[in-house]
Design a protein around this motif. Structure first.
Motif, PDB file in Angstrom:
ATOM      1  N   LEU A 124      26.706  17.589 -25.128  1.00  0.00           N
ATOM      2  CA  LEU A 124      27.725  16.689 -25.660  1.00  0.00           C
ATOM      3  C   LEU A 124      29.011  16.797 -24.843  1.00  0.00           C
ATOM      4  CD1 LEU A 124      28.886  14.748 -27.807  1.00  0.00           C
ATOM      5  CD2 LEU A 124      29.425  16.772 -29.204  1.00  0.00           C
ATOM      6  N   SER A 170      21.219  15.260 -25.736  1.00  0.00           N
ATOM      7  CA  SER A 170      21.925  16.017 -26.780  1.00  0.00           C
ATOM      8  C   SER A 170      21.357  15.703 -28.158  1.00  0.00           C
ATOM      9  CB  SER A 170      23.421  15.696 -26.735  1.00  0.00           C
ATOM     10  OG  SER A 170      24.105  16.356 -27.791  1.00  0.00           O
ATOM     11  N   SER A 180      22.573  21.455 -27.315  1.00  0.00           N
ATOM     12  CA  SER A 180      23.018  20.120 -27.696  1.00  0.00           C
ATOM     13  C   SER A 180      24.531  19.987 -27.583  1.00  0.00           C
ATOM     14  CB  SER A 180      22.566  19.817 -29.128  1.00  0.00           C
ATOM     15  OG  SER A 180      22.994  18.537 -29.533  1.00  0.00           O
ATOM     16  N   PHE A 181      25.252  21.030 -28.000  1.00  0.00           N
ATOM     17  CA  PHE A 181      26.714  21.008 -27.936  1.00  0.00           C
ATOM     18  C   PHE A 181      27.192  20.985 -26.482  1.00  0.00           C
ATOM     19  CE2 PHE A 181      30.840  23.291 -27.961  1.00  0.00           C
ATOM     20  CZ  PHE A 181      31.563  22.381 -28.731  1.00  0.00           C
ATOM     21  N   GLY A 190      19.195  18.598 -30.095  1.00  0.00           N
ATOM     22  CA  GLY A 190      19.849  19.080 -31.313  1.00  0.00           C
ATOM     23  C   GLY A 190      19.229  18.551 -32.586  1.00  0.00           C
ATOM     24  N   LEU A 244      20.908  24.054 -30.870  1.00  0.00           N
ATOM     25  CA  LEU A 244      22.236  23.614 -31.275  1.00  0.00           C
ATOM     26  C   LEU A 244      23.247  23.884 -30.164  1.00  0.00           C
ATOM     27  CD1 LEU A 244      24.312  22.612 -33.322  1.00  0.00           C
ATOM     28  CD2 LEU A 244      24.326  24.888 -34.342  1.00  0.00           C
ATOM     29  N   ALA A 271      25.359  11.823 -31.363  1.00  0.00           N
ATOM     30  CA  ALA A 271      25.236  13.231 -30.972  1.00  0.00           C
ATOM     31  C   ALA A 271      26.092  14.130 -31.865  1.00  0.00           C
ATOM     32  CB  ALA A 271      25.644  13.410 -29.509  1.00  0.00           C
ATOM     33  N   ILE A 300      24.853  17.319 -34.265  1.00  0.00           N
ATOM     34  CA  ILE A 300      25.403  18.676 -34.107  1.00  0.00           C
ATOM     35  C   ILE A 300      26.086  19.142 -35.383  1.00  0.00           C
ATOM     36  CG2 ILE A 300      27.167  20.023 -32.901  1.00  0.00           C
ATOM     37  CD1 ILE A 300      26.497  18.324 -30.402  1.00  0.00           C
ATOM     38  N   ASN A 313      19.396  29.614 -32.606  1.00  0.00           N
ATOM     39  CA  ASN A 313      19.958  28.261 -32.659  1.00  0.00           C
ATOM     40  C   ASN A 313      20.247  27.732 -31.257  1.00  0.00           C
ATOM     41  OD1 ASN A 313      20.630  27.603 -35.718  1.00  0.00           O
ATOM     42  ND2 ASN A 313      21.161  29.755 -35.412  1.00  0.00           N
TER      43      ASN A 313
END
Length: 697
Positions: A92, A116, A88-89, A120, A85, A160, A164, A82
């Motif tokens: 963010l 992001s 992306s976090f 994600g 993910l 975003a 997520i 992942n």
């Protein structure tokens, strides 16, 4: 047409499974495909490589394999798989810091949030756009429209966050459904991968798949048995709980059957393989459980039909929320477009769609671990609604093995030994089912007298037999063919009222004595009926071919509140039909062979002792793998709890959506609230369903 079955990892929702199935069907070399969501498998009719299948499942990063891969949770492996993910976090968080320093409109801030969203939500947006092109509307379509809309109106942060949180929701959903499927994994883990086999005078360690019928397999203490077979050398206690649900180990010696997946606790055994590994009872159980988990219950079928209209309806509502207030009342277009996007997110049917299948998968798997095979969600649901349950007597309520219980002689000049040896000599030529019980008793207690030769033997159809021994004519059979004194008649009637079948032996002058024969009750039959009453299932019926007095006695001893006696096998089917008219939904419990017509007619047919019995496994709707009657009330309670959980999940999923949608009226609904409501509902209905894993006997 070629047919191949593959295991699929990462299939977390039924709508995704349907999309995957549709994508596979579009492969030119594939004629048809069938996805089993519960077992996470796909059967492909035609030709397709694993690469082709994984490409068809790329929207969900599905992994396809020919062999089942045992899985265990690994944090680092999960984070690696992942990575998008996690990245992306992180973006963010960086974006939020940049936002506070440079402002919302700065190019750096915008770029970070777009990064992001893109990283994600890549797979989400890819699948959603493809669905829009094909006019296929599911939860990913709704989310894609919501994210694109958020970007258009400049809601970078919330766009975003939606990406997520939706990714986290999907991961939690996948983790939860894998937990529900863990019962299949635990069944697959029962059988060892290798075994020691005698070949050419040597002991060889081979893959269990290569063990042939007739080969000798060595089982040491503490080892699991790899294939179904018969003990040829040794004796030991075998833990059969995984197959039959029996809590106490069973002693096995030469000539007795053993099952693959059971544990040899203490002794050295050599067994002769009777079935290949892929044909064993365990393999059949795994296959039937997988098929059962794929069969949709009526509640799930209803939800699937509802969801087909629900998703387009949500899109229409969202469109109305976004356009009607600005066009009709002159309100802010941007504000109500945002509200419309939030409606799309909160209307995502994740929780509703998964509410039923996760409960069905968990319940059927939990039952299998406890020695109960339920053949599908429809039978599980029907069993939860039964109003009455009928029992065959022989082999179900009783042990199925009539034995001599008592006897009394009328003539003091005849000894018990002579009495029984005369009776056995006559019964040796009889075909009556009770004859063997007299022969066995005589042989064990007195020994057979081979000097007693029966001449002029004659069968009295339905009444008994007669013949001449040493010049004296003897008759053995039912009391109706003898002239009895009032005292003798009273004793016979007393015995019949206690549930005994009475057999009288007499010569040409008078009755010499009588024998009381009975099929012993199962020791746990009474407890089983009590447990059914505790589950509010009080309408229990005994179906038997015995006379009224025996049926009444057995019903009274066990606690069954109604009996129907003097039934031929064909009559039981008619009685089941009449019970359905008077009671509604009716289940029938029998041995799976002699009671096949009645079992098939009942709304749910339940077969006793399914382990190793192909007929019971194939014909019954529910198979109690062992002879443990306590599995029956357990199954009834499990099915009723499953129905309650399904109803709770549906009500909770719909009410959560309704409450969140009410937030639109004052304009309070945000994308944050919408996605949290959807994710929270999905997680809670899944956790609620997983409670069924803890349902024990």
């Amino acid at each position: 047409m070629t047919q191949e079955t593959y295991y699929v990892q990462g299939m977390s929702c039924s709508s995704c499974a349907k999309t995957f199935e549709d994508n596979v069907k579009e492969i030119k070399s594939v004629d048809d495909a069938d996805v089993n969501f519960g077992a996470s498998k796909i059967t492909v009719y035609g030709e397709a490589s694993i690469e082709d299948l994984e490409k068809a499942g790329s929207f969900e990063q599905l992994a396809v394999s020919k062999e089942y891969n045992k899985q265990s949770f690994d944090l680092m492996k999960t984070l690696k798989s992942n990575w998008h993910l996690v990245t992306s976090f992180i973006l963010l968080l960086v974006g939020l810091v940049t936002l506070s320093q440079l402002g919302e409109e700065h190019i750096v801030t915008t770029t970070i949030f777009l990064g992001s969203i893109a990283i994600g939500g890549y797979s989400l947006l890819q699948a959603g756009v493809r669905n829009l092109i094909k006019w296929r509307f599911d939860m990913k379509t709704l989310m894609t429209i919501a994210v694109i809309g958020a970007v258009i109106i400049g809601e970078w942060v919330e766009g975003a966050v939606v990406v997520i949180l939706f990714a986290i929701s999907e991961w939690l959903e996948e983790f939860s459904i894998d937990r529900a499927r863990s019962s299949i994994q635990s069944l697959m883990d029962l059988a060892p991968d290798t075994a020691t086999v005698k070949r050419n005078g040597q002991n060889e360690v081979v893959n269990v798949k290569n063990i042939e019928i007739g080969e000798t397999v060595i089982i040491k203490p503490g080892e699991k048995i790899p294939v179904d077979g018969v003990v040829s050398i040794g004796e030991s206690s075998i833990n059969q709980a995984a197959i039959t649900g029996e809590s106490v180990p069973v002693y096995k010696a030469g000539g007795e059957n053993v099952f693959a997946g059971t544990l040899n606790e203490e002794g050295y055994l050599e067994i002769t393989a009777q079935k290949r590994a892929d044909q064993s009872t365990l393999a059949k159980i795994i296959h039937l459980v997988e098929e059962a988990q794929n069969e949709k219950a009526p509640a799930q079928q209803l939800i699937d039909r509802f969801a087909a209209y629900y998703t387009p309806l949500i899109m229409v509502i969202a469109l109305g929320v976004a356009t009607i207030p600005p066009l009709a009342f002159g309100l802010s277009f941007e504000t109500w477009l945002y509200q419309g996007l939030a409606v799309l997110v909160v209307g995502c049917p994740c929780a509703l769609v998964i509410s039923t299948p996760v409960a069905i998968v968990t319940a059927i798997g939990s039952a299998a671990r406890n020695g109960v095979l339920i053949k599908g969600g429809s039978f599980l649901e029907t069993l939860g609604r039964i109003k009455a349950i009928a029992f065959d007597k022989t082999g179900t309520i009783t042990q199925g093995n009539p034995v001599v219980q008592q006897y009394e002689l009328f003539d003091d000049h005849v000894s018990p030994k002579e009495f029984f040896q005369l009776a056995s000599a006559l019964e040796t030529k009889s075909q009556h089912p009770l004859a063997q019980s007299i022969i066995d008793y005589t042989d064990n207690q007195f020994g057979m007298n081979e000097a007693f030769t029966v001449e002029s033997f004659q069968s009295l159809t339905g009444k008994g037999v007669q013949g001449t021994i040493d010049g004296t004519h003897y008759t053995i059979g039912s009391p109706e063919i003898f002239e009895l004194t009032e005292k003798q008649q009273t004793k016979i009637e007393e015995a019949q009222e206690q549930g005994f079948t009475v057999i009288i032996l007499g010569d040409q002058e008078r009755p010499l004595g009588f024998i009381n024969i009975a099929d012993p009750l199962r020791s746990i039959a009474k407890d089983m009926i009590e447990q059914l009453k505790e589950a509010q299932l009080t309408d229990t019926i005994l179906l038997t071919g015995d006379h009224d007095r025996t049926a009444q006695s057995i019903s009274h001893q066990v606690g069954i509140h109604q009996y129907i006696a003097k039934l031929l096998p064909k009559d039981k089917r008619t009685q089941i039909q009449q019970l359905q008219e008077s009671h509604g939904t009716v289940a029938m419990v029998g041995d799976g062979v002699n009671d096949a017509p009645a079992l098939a007619t009942a709304d749910v047919g339940i077969a006793m002792g399914g382990a190793g019995t192909d007929t019971a496994l194939e014909t019954a709707d529910v198979a109690l793998m062992g002879d443990d009657l306590t599995n029956l009330p357990y199954t009834v309670k499990l099915s009723r709890k499953t129905l309650r959980i399904i109803k709770q999940n549906i009500i909770f999923a719909l009410s959560t959506k309704a409450i969140a949608l009410l937030f639109v009226i004052p304009g309070w609904l945000t994308l944050w609230i919408a996605i949290l409501a959807d994710m929270g509902a999905t997680l809670l209905v899944t956790l609620n369903a997983l409670r069924l894993m803890k349902q024990n006997k």
